[in-house]
Design a protein around this motif. Structure first.
Motif, PDB file in Angstrom:
ATOM      1  N   ILE A 122     -59.868  -8.047   6.693  1.00  0.00           N
ATOM      2  CA  ILE A 122     -59.339  -6.845   6.045  1.00  0.00           C
ATOM      3  C   ILE A 122     -60.444  -6.109   5.295  1.00  0.00           C
ATOM      4  O   ILE A 122     -60.540  -4.878   5.334  1.00  0.00           O
ATOM      5  CB  ILE A 122     -58.178  -7.219   5.101  1.00  0.00           C
ATOM      6  N   LYS A 123     -61.309  -6.857   4.608  1.00  0.00           N
ATOM      7  CA  LYS A 123     -62.402  -6.221   3.865  1.00  0.00           C
ATOM      8  C   LYS A 123     -63.347  -5.492   4.804  1.00  0.00           C
ATOM      9  O   LYS A 123     -63.873  -4.422   4.465  1.00  0.00           O
ATOM     10  CB  LYS A 123     -63.169  -7.284   3.072  1.00  0.00           C
ATOM     11  N   LYS A 124     -63.574  -6.040   5.982  1.00  0.00           N
ATOM     12  CA  LYS A 124     -64.426  -5.384   6.973  1.00  0.00           C
ATOM     13  C   LYS A 124     -63.783  -4.077   7.455  1.00  0.00           C
ATOM     14  O   LYS A 124     -64.454  -3.059   7.627  1.00  0.00           O
ATOM     15  CB  LYS A 124     -64.637  -6.320   8.160  1.00  0.00           C
ATOM     16  N   LEU A 125     -62.465  -4.122   7.654  1.00  0.00           N
ATOM     17  CA  LEU A 125     -61.741  -2.945   8.135  1.00  0.00           C
ATOM     18  C   LEU A 125     -61.539  -1.908   7.033  1.00  0.00           C
ATOM     19  O   LEU A 125     -61.572  -0.700   7.294  1.00  0.00           O
ATOM     20  CB  LEU A 125     -60.381  -3.371   8.688  1.00  0.00           C
ATOM     21  N   PHE A 126     -61.322  -2.402   5.807  1.00  0.00           N
ATOM     22  CA  PHE A 126     -61.012  -1.524   4.680  1.00  0.00           C
ATOM     23  C   PHE A 126     -61.961  -1.859   3.517  1.00  0.00           C
ATOM     24  O   PHE A 126     -61.595  -2.599   2.601  1.00  0.00           O
ATOM     25  CB  PHE A 126     -59.557  -1.690   4.252  1.00  0.00           C
ATOM     26  N   PRO A 127     -63.165  -1.328   3.520  1.00  0.00           N
ATOM     27  CA  PRO A 127     -64.182  -1.702   2.527  1.00  0.00           C
ATOM     28  C   PRO A 127     -63.779  -1.436   1.081  1.00  0.00           C
ATOM     29  O   PRO A 127     -64.312  -2.084   0.169  1.00  0.00           O
ATOM     30  CB  PRO A 127     -65.386  -0.830   2.926  1.00  0.00           C
ATOM     31  N   LEU A 128     -62.869  -0.498   0.855  1.00  0.00           N
ATOM     32  CA  LEU A 128     -62.482  -0.159  -0.512  1.00  0.00           C
ATOM     33  C   LEU A 128     -61.260  -0.939  -0.999  1.00  0.00           C
ATOM     34  O   LEU A 128     -60.783  -0.710  -2.113  1.00  0.00           O
ATOM     35  CB  LEU A 128     -62.206   1.349  -0.609  1.00  0.00           C
ATOM     36  N   ALA A 129     -60.762  -1.845  -0.179  1.00  0.00           N
ATOM     37  CA  ALA A 129     -59.633  -2.673  -0.612  1.00  0.00           C
ATOM     38  C   ALA A 129     -60.082  -3.640  -1.702  1.00  0.00           C
ATOM     39  O   ALA A 129     -61.189  -4.189  -1.659  1.00  0.00           O
ATOM     40  CB  ALA A 129     -59.060  -3.435   0.570  1.00  0.00           C
ATOM     41  N   ASP A 130     -59.225  -3.857  -2.689  1.00  0.00           N
ATOM     42  CA  ASP A 130     -59.470  -4.803  -3.781  1.00  0.00           C
ATOM     43  C   ASP A 130     -58.732  -6.092  -3.418  1.00  0.00           C
ATOM     44  O   ASP A 130     -57.507  -6.162  -3.542  1.00  0.00           O
ATOM     45  CB  ASP A 130     -58.961  -4.216  -5.092  1.00  0.00           C
ATOM     46  N   ILE A 131     -59.478  -7.115  -2.982  1.00  0.00           N
ATOM     47  CA  ILE A 131     -58.847  -8.280  -2.357  1.00  0.00           C
ATOM     48  C   ILE A 131     -59.050  -9.542  -3.191  1.00  0.00           C
ATOM     49  O   ILE A 131     -60.165  -9.898  -3.575  1.00  0.00           O
ATOM     50  CB  ILE A 131     -59.417  -8.512  -0.942  1.00  0.00           C
ATOM     51  N   LEU A 132     -57.936 -10.227  -3.434  1.00  0.00           N
ATOM     52  CA  LEU A 132     -57.934 -11.566  -4.020  1.00  0.00           C
ATOM     53  C   LEU A 132     -57.484 -12.535  -2.937  1.00  0.00           C
ATOM     54  O   LEU A 132     -56.443 -12.328  -2.315  1.00  0.00           O
ATOM     55  CB  LEU A 132     -56.988 -11.636  -5.219  1.00  0.00           C
ATOM     56  N   ALA A 133     -58.258 -13.601  -2.716  1.00  0.00           N
ATOM     57  CA  ALA A 133     -57.916 -14.624  -1.731  1.00  0.00           C
ATOM     58  C   ALA A 133     -57.799 -15.958  -2.446  1.00  0.00           C
ATOM     59  O   ALA A 133     -58.700 -16.349  -3.190  1.00  0.00           O
ATOM     60  CB  ALA A 133     -58.972 -14.691  -0.634  1.00  0.00           C
ATOM     61  N   THR A 134     -56.700 -16.657  -2.218  1.00  0.00           N
ATOM     62  CA  THR A 134     -56.452 -17.910  -2.936  1.00  0.00           C
ATOM     63  C   THR A 134     -56.146 -19.050  -1.977  1.00  0.00           C
ATOM     64  O   THR A 134     -55.702 -18.843  -0.847  1.00  0.00           O
ATOM     65  CB  THR A 134     -55.268 -17.759  -3.906  1.00  0.00           C
ATOM     66  N   ASP A 135     -56.367 -20.254  -2.483  1.00  0.00           N
ATOM     67  CA  ASP A 135     -56.020 -21.452  -1.719  1.00  0.00           C
ATOM     68  C   ASP A 135     -55.914 -22.618  -2.691  1.00  0.00           C
ATOM     69  O   ASP A 135     -56.566 -22.621  -3.740  1.00  0.00           O
ATOM     70  CB  ASP A 135     -57.071 -21.745  -0.649  1.00  0.00           C
ATOM     71  N   ILE A 136     -55.120 -23.605  -2.323  1.00  0.00           N
ATOM     72  CA  ILE A 136     -54.994 -24.801  -3.154  1.00  0.00           C
ATOM     73  C   ILE A 136     -56.167 -25.751  -2.943  1.00  0.00           C
ATOM     74  O   ILE A 136     -56.468 -26.590  -3.780  1.00  0.00           O
ATOM     75  CB  ILE A 136     -53.663 -25.537  -2.860  1.00  0.00           C
ATOM     76  N   SER A 137     -56.873 -25.603  -1.809  1.00  0.00           N
ATOM     77  CA  SER A 137     -57.955 -26.512  -1.449  1.00  0.00           C
ATOM     78  C   SER A 137     -59.309 -26.000  -1.918  1.00  0.00           C
ATOM     79  O   SER A 137     -59.757 -24.929  -1.509  1.00  0.00           O
ATOM     80  CB  SER A 137     -57.981 -26.702   0.075  1.00  0.00           C
TER      81      SER A 137
END
Length: 269
Positions: A122-137
């Protein structure tokens, strides 16, 4: 052993051509498409050729041996701590999401990010997106962090058991959580992390947790997308309607096989 003979050995042992290509291109660093020209001059130690064959025959993923996969001009480092990105997820992002929505200048959450495939695509497609990515691991987050750094795609990474460490609200929430029934006979992925695959006896435990907390994290008119098992699609939809009392528009994204692959919910108020 000459490279051409290694190819014949693997082919005769019914190793899929796609895996053979992956091994030659990425692991042996011998271009698969050039084997006809250079296969007689390039050699592979017999011991190594048979070791790799043994692993492949056991179902060990070729991309884990190589250590990475290049998808849409992004290199994703992969190991047994993260799932291997599926074609269905790639199709959803690049054929549906990229053409239907504009995520630039929007707050986006990738819940259960694993390798970071969804967030970084998504960041590659939409450079201005504000992205948080989470995981339990923590180990999965290490892989995602490496992928983010290598590809110069800046996202925020955070350890969280679903929404437990998240107080923000988002315009878009995208999740590929565990959704396979514990007793399922349809999934054979013995080398991929079970924590990312299985979700209780009916496969819906992850979604019980996610749906119970979704409303307070999704902005007005926000949209959420949830990957699911096609055989559980209707049950997942019914569970959503039971838990989420606010008004939502609910639909499915169908994959190339015509199967319900993503539950799409749009907050109308």
């Amino acid at each position: 052993m000459r490279a051409n003979n290694v190819f014949t050995l693997y082919y005769q042992n019914q190793i899929p051509l796609a895996d053979i290509k992956t091994i030659f291109d990425g692991y042996y660093q011998i271009p698969f498409d050039s084997l006809g020209l250079i296969g007689e001059s390039k050699t592979i130690p017999d011991k190594e050729a048979y070791r790799v064959l043994s692993l492949l025959k056991k179902g060990y993923p070729a991309v884990y041996l190589v250590g990475y996969a290049d998808i849409k001009d992004i290199r994703f480092f992969l190991n047994e701590d993260v799932l291997i990105p599926r074609m269905e997820t790639e199709e959803f992002i690049y054929e549906y999401l990229a053409n239907k929505y504009d995520l630039n200048n929007k707050k986006v959450l990738d819940l259960c990010t694993g390798s970071g495939f969804i967030a970084l695509s998504i960041k590659k497609l939409f450079p201005l997106a504000d992205i948080l990515a989470t995981d339990i691991s923590s180990k999965a987050l290490e892989v995602a962090r490496k992928n983010s750094s290598y590809n110069h795609l800046e996202i925020e990474l955070r350890k969280s058991d679903f929404f437990s460490q998240i107080n923000d609200t988002f315009d878009f929430i995208i999740s590929n959580p565990p959704y396979i029934e514990e007793t399922s006979k349809d999934v054979c992925a013995p080398f991929e992390p079970e924590i990312a695959l299985y979700s209780g006896k009916d496969g819906l435990d992850s979604y019980r947790e996610i749906f119970s907390n979704l409303d307070k994290h999704l902005n007005k008119k926000g949209v959420a997308f949830f990957e699911l098992e096609a055989t559980n699609a209707i049950k997942t939809q019914e569970l959503f309607k039971q838990i989420c009392k606010e008004e939502y528009e609910v639909s499915f994204f169908k994959d190339l096989e015509g199967k319900n692959r993503y539950l799409i919910v749009k907050k109308s108020s």
